[in-house]
Design an enzyme around this catalytic site. Structure first.
Site, PDB file in Angstrom:
ATOM      1  N   ASP A  88       0.765  -1.532  -0.332  1.00 29.36           N
ATOM      2  CA  ASP A  88      -0.115   0.338  -0.172  1.00 29.36           C
ATOM      3  C   ASP A  88       0.707   1.559  -0.314  1.00 29.36           C
ATOM      4  O   ASP A  88       2.247   1.274   0.720  1.00 29.36           O
ATOM      5  CB  ASP A  88      -1.020   0.220   1.186  1.00 29.36           C
ATOM      6  CG  ASP A  88      -2.281   1.318   0.855  1.00 29.36           C
ATOM      7  OD1 ASP A  88      -3.006   0.806  -0.046  1.00 29.36           O
ATOM      8  OD2 ASP A  88      -2.719   1.891   1.554  1.00 29.36           O
ATOM      9  N   GLY A 181       0.960   6.640 -11.887  1.00 33.67           N
ATOM     10  CA  GLY A 181       0.283   7.560 -10.477  1.00 33.67           C
ATOM     11  C   GLY A 181       1.035   9.371 -11.130  1.00 33.67           C
ATOM     12  O   GLY A 181       0.993   9.470 -11.992  1.00 33.67           O
ATOM     13  N   TYR A 182       1.276   9.385  -9.905  1.00 33.20           N
ATOM     14  CA  TYR A 182       1.788  10.691  -9.812  1.00 33.20           C
ATOM     15  C   TYR A 182       3.364  10.514 -10.300  1.00 33.20           C
ATOM     16  O   TYR A 182       3.637  12.075 -10.400  1.00 33.20           O
ATOM     17  CB  TYR A 182       2.223  11.089  -8.487  1.00 33.20           C
ATOM     18  CG  TYR A 182       0.144  11.621  -8.009  1.00 33.20           C
ATOM     19  CD1 TYR A 182      -0.088  12.129  -8.136  1.00 33.20           C
ATOM     20  CD2 TYR A 182      -0.065  10.115  -6.989  1.00 33.20           C
ATOM     21  CE1 TYR A 182      -1.909  12.134  -7.599  1.00 33.20           C
ATOM     22  CE2 TYR A 182      -1.637   9.827  -6.987  1.00 33.20           C
ATOM     23  CZ  TYR A 182      -2.236  11.263  -6.452  1.00 33.20           C
ATOM     24  OH  TYR A 182      -3.651  11.240  -6.443  1.00 33.20           O
ATOM     25  N   LYS A 203      14.679   4.569 -11.415  1.00 30.15           N
ATOM     26  CA  LYS A 203      12.803   4.697 -10.758  1.00 30.15           C
ATOM     27  C   LYS A 203      13.359   3.445  -9.153  1.00 30.15           C
ATOM     28  O   LYS A 203      13.638   3.749  -8.006  1.00 30.15           O
ATOM     29  CB  LYS A 203      11.595   4.339 -10.756  1.00 30.15           C
ATOM     30  CG  LYS A 203      10.862   4.652  -9.875  1.00 30.15           C
ATOM     31  CD  LYS A 203       9.044   4.465 -10.717  1.00 30.15           C
ATOM     32  CE  LYS A 203       8.729   4.531  -8.999  1.00 30.15           C
ATOM     33  NZ  LYS A 203       6.723   4.825  -9.885  1.00 30.15           N
ATOM     34  N   HIS A 208      10.074   4.111  -3.406  1.00 28.61           N
ATOM     35  CA  HIS A 208       9.701   3.581  -1.852  1.00 28.61           C
ATOM     36  C   HIS A 208       9.833   2.842  -1.334  1.00 28.61           C
ATOM     37  O   HIS A 208      10.206   1.889  -0.736  1.00 28.61           O
ATOM     38  CB  HIS A 208       8.233   4.671  -1.670  1.00 28.61           C
ATOM     39  CG  HIS A 208       7.950   4.992  -3.048  1.00 28.61           C
ATOM     40  ND1 HIS A 208       8.021   5.346  -3.811  1.00 28.61           N
ATOM     41  CD2 HIS A 208       6.451   4.298  -3.444  1.00 28.61           C
ATOM     42  CE1 HIS A 208       6.975   4.716  -5.308  1.00 28.61           C
ATOM     43  NE2 HIS A 208       6.164   4.556  -3.994  1.00 28.61           N
TER      44      HIS A 208
END
Ligand code: ITT
Length: 223
Positions: A88, A181-182, A203, A208
């Site tokens: 998540d 996504g962003y 990336k 994260h």
């Protein structure tokens, strides 16, 4: 070989996870298992939602062991070598007090009350609208990822949690074609270009998700 069942329907996420985990692990996702239950992501934290996703899939696989065993249960290794992994994740923007946070996937839909996730374009447009008057130095943000790992057949060890954070800034317009996504709006610290411009290979060295996965790999190497 350890087998992962990744509790996601987001193929971009799944691809990133598989790329960082590398070829030494077998990976399947919820797309390989159409009848696994949908999970309502209504927890107020990434960890809470990741736990829900992991627990729901683990329970389903324990009731449907043939889905978890590539050998269909005949002479296979049973559930002991199979792990469920849930991710998540989301974006926290400082000037928005941490929003969209756990609502990252459905940020735009929150306004209309529409069910389900919004498109990436809708979410990015809403974020840019909210930050329209915010100067560069106040556009600090971070991606956060919490992963929960459950080893099937060994539930007594309990779920193990890994997290990762990537600090950065929100740009003024979407840039780049990579990622999801962003990513077109997020410029990681030390870079003047977005994750979408940097591309998957770069990336996956700093995101994260990659940081959480590095912790997970270290954990697996030690057990
Ligand atoms: P699953 O629940 O099926 O895994 P999801 O996309 O709904 O898929 P989340 O609930 O974790 O996943 O929401 C994560 C959202 O946060 C995702 O849809 C993106 O909008 C954003 N996000 C997370 N990681 C991202 C990344 O690496 N790059 C860009 N956006 C990201």
């Amino acid at each position: 070989m350890k087998e992962f069942f990744i509790a996601t329907r987001n193929q971009h996420k799944a691809q990133e996870i598989m790329a960082v985990l590398g070829g030494e692990f077998g990976c399947r996702t919820l797309r390989d298992c159409a009848s696994a239950p949908e999970v309502e992501e209504d927890a107020d934290s990434f960890a809470g939602n990741a736990r829900k996703k992991a627990a729901a899939l683990a329970s389903w696989l324990e009731k449907n062991p043939r889905a978890a065993d590539r050998k269909g249960g005949k002479g296979g290794r049973g559930l002991a070598e199979v792990y469920v992994l849930a991710d998540d994740s989301g974006l926290e923007v400082d000037v928005l007090n941490g929003a969209p946070g756990v609502y990252s996937a459905r940020f735009a839909a929150m306004d209309s009350g529409a069910k389900g996730n919004s498109t990436d374009a809708e979410n990015n447009a809403k974020l840019l609208r909210l930050l329209a008057t915010v100067p560069a130095e106040k556009r600090t943000a971070r991606f956060r990822c919490v992963m929960v790992l459950i080893r099937l057949g060994q539930r007594e060890t309990g779920p193990v949690v890994f997290d990762g954070v990537c600090e950065g800034m929100i740009g003024f317009e979407p840039r780049g074609k990579g990622g999801f996504g962003y990513d077109p709006l997020f410029m990681p610290v030390g870079h003047a270009v977005s994750f979408a411009e940097l591309g998957a290979e770069v990336k996956n060295t700093m995101s994260h998700r990659a940081k959480a996965l590095e912790k997970l790999k270290q954990y697996l190497a030690g057990i």
